[in-house]
Design a protein around this motif. Sequence first.
Motif: not given
Length: 440
Positions: A268-276
């Motif tokens: 989830r951390a990677g998805r959050l960084v990539g999305r924002h």
Amino acid sequence: MPLRPSDPRPALRRLRGASADAWTTWRRRTLFLAGGVCVGLAAVLMAKAADAAQEGFRHALHVSPALALLLCPAGFALAAWLARTVFPNAQGSGIPQVIAARALDDPGARHALISLKVAAGKIVVMCLGLLCGASIGREGPTVQVGAAIMAAFGRLSPERMRGLLLAGGAAGVAAAFNTPLAGIVFGIEELGRAYDSRGSALIVAAIVAAGLTSLAILGDYTYFGTTDARLTLTAGWLAVPVLGLAGGLAGGLFSRIVIVFARGLPGRAGRLVGRHAVLFAALCGLGLALCGLASGGTVYGTGYEEARAILHGAEAPRWDFAPLKFLATVLSSISGIPGGLFAPSLAVGAGLGAEASLLLPHVPVGALVLIGMVAYLAGVLQAPLTSFVIVTEMTQDHAMMIPLMLAALIADAVSKAVCRGGLYHTLAEVLVRRAAEPGA
């Protein structure tokens, strides 16, 4: 019997062939020389622009150091947005882009990494980063800009494109630091990872042209000034393995952190960084501002002035300079904004050397600083030859060459145990994989 006149056509064909070969050779030499001059001019422009940007940030801090809490996050967010949307492939140091461009066979994918538009964006957004206090350098970006300039000349000789990219990157290092030997070694060790006997003379010619252009405008200078530091044959040599180990551990840790974020955090951390990504950059800017406030403002920017002051004993270094500069550079590197690692790494290494004086009070601080600079730079780059050559040329201290070589080798070995694969080549592999993805 009367003699028949010989047929002149074979001789004429040989003459035309020799003329064509001579024209091709001179055209190739002209491309490398003209490109080298342009790379030198670009290096001077980037040096002046970077200095002006840092000076602007210092003026803002004179009003109130707390302004960094606003300027750093806002500047990082804007720089990251520009690097992702307006100037894609301008992120980071620029050296992985050049390595990836040399590995790619598709001209379109290669052009996307080293176009003149990317080079222009690199300069603009790098200066924006320095204007908001980012812990970045200009030397890595000079490599990408130099390669882009050479690639533009390479349109006249596409078959020499890989050699031109290598020459442009090496010339960028030479002109940025006024270190021609380091430019040659960097081209062989880091950009090329191989020796090209056919193109070596042309690469040297480009480096000479870039270096002479820089010298003509800026004059002859040593990056950190000359030193006469020496090591004693007793306790002094203990500093070599101590700092080699520390520099390799810290440099390997830095590389591993940057690589993890470049590949993408898992879950989830990677998805959050990539999305924002822009918001993440702003948070990195906020972290940098906090580091700057804790350090008294010493960790902002390239770190050149702080490293020079430590080396020459102009001021007593803060005990927390090295760890805070390390953290500031990590935050700047993972934020996605353009910026190099050479100068900040040398500053971290200088801080490590100064801190080693607490353990070895009888060893000259200047010698410890030089060893720390080489050790940490070798730990980050995993390029020991480049590391000790560049520091030797920047200080003209040839008496320290043997301990610097040994420290670089120790740091390189330790760093490889912490982080397998060199930082720049691993990041280049990420770029190559992305270029091969459908729809890239």
